[in-house]
Scaffold this active site. Structure first.
Site, PDB file in Angstrom:
ATOM      1  N   LYS A 155      45.326  39.349  16.470  1.00  0.00           N
ATOM      2  CA  LYS A 155      46.239  38.098  16.924  1.00  0.00           C
ATOM      3  C   LYS A 155      47.541  38.156  16.636  1.00  0.00           C
ATOM      4  CE  LYS A 155      42.634  35.687  19.037  1.00  0.00           C
ATOM      5  NZ  LYS A 155      42.682  35.820  20.720  1.00  0.00           N
TER       6      LYS A 155
ATOM      7  N   SER B 170      32.012  33.067  20.649  1.00  0.00           N
ATOM      8  CA  SER B 170      32.643  33.996  19.810  1.00  0.00           C
ATOM      9  C   SER B 170      33.085  33.361  18.407  1.00  0.00           C
ATOM     10  CB  SER B 170      34.112  34.229  20.497  1.00  0.00           C
ATOM     11  OG  SER B 170      34.075  35.061  21.787  1.00  0.00           O
TER      12      SER B 170
ATOM     13  N   TYR C 249      38.184  35.790   9.047  1.00  0.00           N
ATOM     14  CA  TYR C 249      38.777  36.026  10.555  1.00  0.00           C
ATOM     15  C   TYR C 249      39.046  37.470  10.342  1.00  0.00           C
ATOM     16  CZ  TYR C 249      40.920  34.776  14.779  1.00  0.00           C
ATOM     17  OH  TYR C 249      41.183  34.463  16.235  1.00  0.00           O
TER      18      TYR C 249
ATOM     19  N   ASP D 121      36.250  44.874  32.550  1.00  0.00           N
ATOM     20  CA  ASP D 121      36.333  45.361  31.226  1.00  0.00           C
ATOM     21  C   ASP D 121      37.758  45.408  30.820  1.00  0.00           C
ATOM     22  OD1 ASP D 121      35.613  46.589  28.700  1.00  0.00           O
ATOM     23  OD2 ASP D 121      34.940  48.353  29.449  1.00  0.00           O
TER      24      ASP D 121
ATOM     25  N   THR E  70      32.550  28.069  19.868  1.00  0.00           N
ATOM     26  CA  THR E  70      32.087  28.815  20.964  1.00  0.00           C
ATOM     27  C   THR E  70      31.323  29.985  20.665  1.00  0.00           C
ATOM     28  OG1 THR E  70      34.062  30.299  20.728  1.00  0.00           O
ATOM     29  CG2 THR E  70      34.462  28.292  22.168  1.00  0.00           C
TER      30      THR E  70
HETATM   31  N1  LIG Z   1      36.879  29.363  19.492  1.00  0.00           N
HETATM   32  C1  LIG Z   1      37.892  29.070  18.502  1.00  0.00           C
HETATM   33  O1  LIG Z   1      37.826  28.636  17.646  1.00  0.00           O
HETATM   34  C2  LIG Z   1      39.254  30.224  19.010  1.00  0.00           C
HETATM   35  C3  LIG Z   1      40.450  29.583  18.706  1.00  0.00           C
HETATM   36  C4  LIG Z   1      41.700  30.127  18.744  1.00  0.00           C
HETATM   37  C5  LIG Z   1      41.702  31.058  20.074  1.00  0.00           C
HETATM   38  N2  LIG Z   1      40.504  31.306  20.547  1.00  0.00           N
HETATM   39  C6  LIG Z   1      40.694  32.440  21.428  1.00  0.00           C
HETATM   40  O2  LIG Z   1      40.048  32.107  22.830  1.00  0.00           O
HETATM   41  C7  LIG Z   1      39.684  33.117  23.574  1.00  0.00           C
HETATM   42  C8  LIG Z   1      38.266  32.688  24.151  1.00  0.00           C
HETATM   43  O3  LIG Z   1      37.543  32.849  23.160  1.00  0.00           O
HETATM   44  P1  LIG Z   1      36.217  31.512  23.169  1.00  0.00           P
HETATM   45  O4  LIG Z   1      36.200  31.095  21.827  1.00  0.00           O
HETATM   46  O5  LIG Z   1      36.370  30.623  24.244  1.00  0.00           O
HETATM   47  O6  LIG Z   1      34.869  32.422  23.106  1.00  0.00           O
HETATM   48  P2  LIG Z   1      33.999  32.987  24.559  1.00  0.00           P
HETATM   49  O7  LIG Z   1      32.922  34.015  23.807  1.00  0.00           O
HETATM   50  O8  LIG Z   1      33.760  31.985  25.310  1.00  0.00           O
HETATM   51  O9  LIG Z   1      35.057  33.855  25.222  1.00  0.00           O
HETATM   52  C9  LIG Z   1      35.494  35.259  24.707  1.00  0.00           C
HETATM   53  C10 LIG Z   1      35.539  35.975  26.094  1.00  0.00           C
HETATM   54  O10 LIG Z   1      35.874  37.417  25.752  1.00  0.00           O
HETATM   55  C11 LIG Z   1      35.120  38.233  26.683  1.00  0.00           C
HETATM   56  N3  LIG Z   1      35.230  39.638  26.240  1.00  0.00           N
HETATM   57  C12 LIG Z   1      34.848  40.367  25.205  1.00  0.00           C
HETATM   58  N4  LIG Z   1      35.007  41.510  25.179  1.00  0.00           N
HETATM   59  C13 LIG Z   1      35.483  41.915  26.618  1.00  0.00           C
HETATM   60  C14 LIG Z   1      35.739  42.932  27.309  1.00  0.00           C
HETATM   61  N5  LIG Z   1      35.426  44.123  26.631  1.00  0.00           N
HETATM   62  N6  LIG Z   1      36.027  42.822  28.527  1.00  0.00           N
HETATM   63  C15 LIG Z   1      36.159  41.731  28.965  1.00  0.00           C
HETATM   64  N7  LIG Z   1      35.851  40.417  28.533  1.00  0.00           N
HETATM   65  C16 LIG Z   1      35.435  40.698  27.042  1.00  0.00           C
HETATM   66  C17 LIG Z   1      33.518  37.800  26.581  1.00  0.00           C
HETATM   67  O11 LIG Z   1      32.949  38.235  27.527  1.00  0.00           O
HETATM   68  C18 LIG Z   1      34.065  36.212  26.648  1.00  0.00           C
HETATM   69  O12 LIG Z   1      34.275  35.784  27.839  1.00  0.00           O
HETATM   70  C19 LIG Z   1      39.598  34.332  22.604  1.00  0.00           C
HETATM   71  O13 LIG Z   1      40.937  35.166  22.624  1.00  0.00           O
HETATM   72  C20 LIG Z   1      39.567  33.675  21.209  1.00  0.00           C
HETATM   73  O14 LIG Z   1      40.138  34.633  20.172  1.00  0.00           O
HETATM   74  C21 LIG Z   1      39.190  30.872  20.316  1.00  0.00           C
END
Ligand SMILES: NC(=O)c1ccc[n+]([C@@H]2O[C@H](COP(=O)([O-])OP(=O)(O)OC[C@H]3O[C@@H](n4cnc5c(N)ncnc54)[C@H](O)[C@@H]3O)[C@@H](O)[C@H]2O)c1
Length: 256
Positions: A163, A196, A156, A63, A194
């Site tokens: 961020k 998220s 966002y 967590d 994704t």
């Molecule tokens: N998808 C996009 O467009 C994008 C673009 C730029 C950056 N990002 C960043 O990439 C990263 C991964 O996101 P993603 O898009 O692959 O989505 P994702 O949902 O697959 O990954 C997000 C992860 O955060 C974890 N998480 C959330 N709360 C948590 C907690 N309390 N403890 C532990 N884990 C926790 C989730 O379980 C998940 O595994 C994030 O930091 C996101 O902001 C995403």
């Protein structure tokens, strides 16, 4: 095989659409031993089934909002796998309401929550990893960020604020950890569909705009972001720290 002989910890695996999965596949194919962490709220069975595609890997619950949970998780990783050469922070969370409403309506709690999970957790992970001596010399820490840290992007909202805190934390951490030859960098990934990303209002129109205006006229893939992560994990990037690298097909360099 730029990661031959290296061990990397990928924090934040959820499913096959996660950017963390693209990073894991790239790291593995570049020779690394890959270890994962997942949120305690995720379905462990599904995660284990996914990561079984990467021989020798295992995922540990963590967590990101709780220092004791982070400590226990990292101690378990070290006990089973020893020290690591790289850590990827691929974790973010904000309350859905705070991504739906105007930013100005963000509650004090919602603001703190987004910054806690999405930015402070990187600081906690690095500090605890150092305290328990689980980073090899020359280790590389990477975190995922987004353009919404630099510009106001509708929908966002508070995640952009988180961020921005993450990107600034990367610079301060790079200064502190540089003394131990540990590097800290961010990858500002272009938008990717994704789980998220589904929380962000009108996300599909963001994808359309990127495709239209980015110099390379495409959206990025999780694998492309993963390959850039492998580069930052590798010794090929040994002189890069405190940097935010855009992996966005050039979208962020375009003015009008
Ligand atoms: N998808 C996009 O467009 C994008 C673009 C730029 C950056 N990002 C960043 O990439 C990263 C991964 O996101 P993603 O898009 O692959 O989505 P994702 O949902 O697959 O990954 C997000 C992860 O955060 C974890 N998480 C959330 N709360 C948590 C907690 N309390 N403890 C532990 N884990 C926790 C989730 O379980 C998940 O595994 C994030 O930091 C996101 O902001 C995403």
């Amino acid at each position: 095989m730029i990661l031959e002989g290296k061990k990397v910890l990928i924090m934040g695996i959820r499913n096959k659409w996660s950017i963390a999965w693209g990073a894991a596949q790239s790291a593995y194919e570049n020779g690394a031993q890959v270890i994962f962490t997942h949120s305690e709220f995720e379905n462990e069975e599904k995660i284990n089934s996914l990561i079984s595609q990467i021989p020798g890997s295992k995922s540990f619950p963590c967590d990101a909002g709780n220092d004791e949970s982070i400590r226990k998780c990292l101690e378990n990783v070290k006990a089973e796998y020893g020290k690591v050469d790289g850590i990827l922070h691929s974790i973010a969370h904000a309350n859905t309401d705070d991504l739906r409403n105007d930013f100005i309506l963000t509650s004090r709690e919602g603001y703190a929550h987004a910054c806690d999970i999405s930015a402070y957790s990187l600081v906690a992970v690095a500090r605890i990893a150092k305290e328990i001596d689980m980073l090899n010399e020359g280790a590389s820490i990477v975190a995922f960020t987004y353009y919404g840290a630099e510009k106001a992007i509708e929908g966002y909202n508070v995640m952009g604020v988180a961020k921005a805190a993450l990107e600034s934390s990367i610079r301060y951490m790079a200064v502190n950890l540089g003394k131990d030859k540990i590097r800290v960098n961010g990858i500002s990934a272009g938008p990717i569909k994704t789980l998220s990303a589904k929380g962000i209002k009108d996300f599909n129109s963001i994808l359309d705009i990127v495709e239209e205006r980015a110099p390379l006229h495409e959206n990025v893939t999780t694998r492309q972001v993963g390959d850039a992560t492998s580069f930052l994990f590798s010794d090929l990037s040994s002189a890069i720290t405190g940097e935010i690298i855009h992996v966005d097909n050039g979208f962020s360099i375009v003015g009008v």
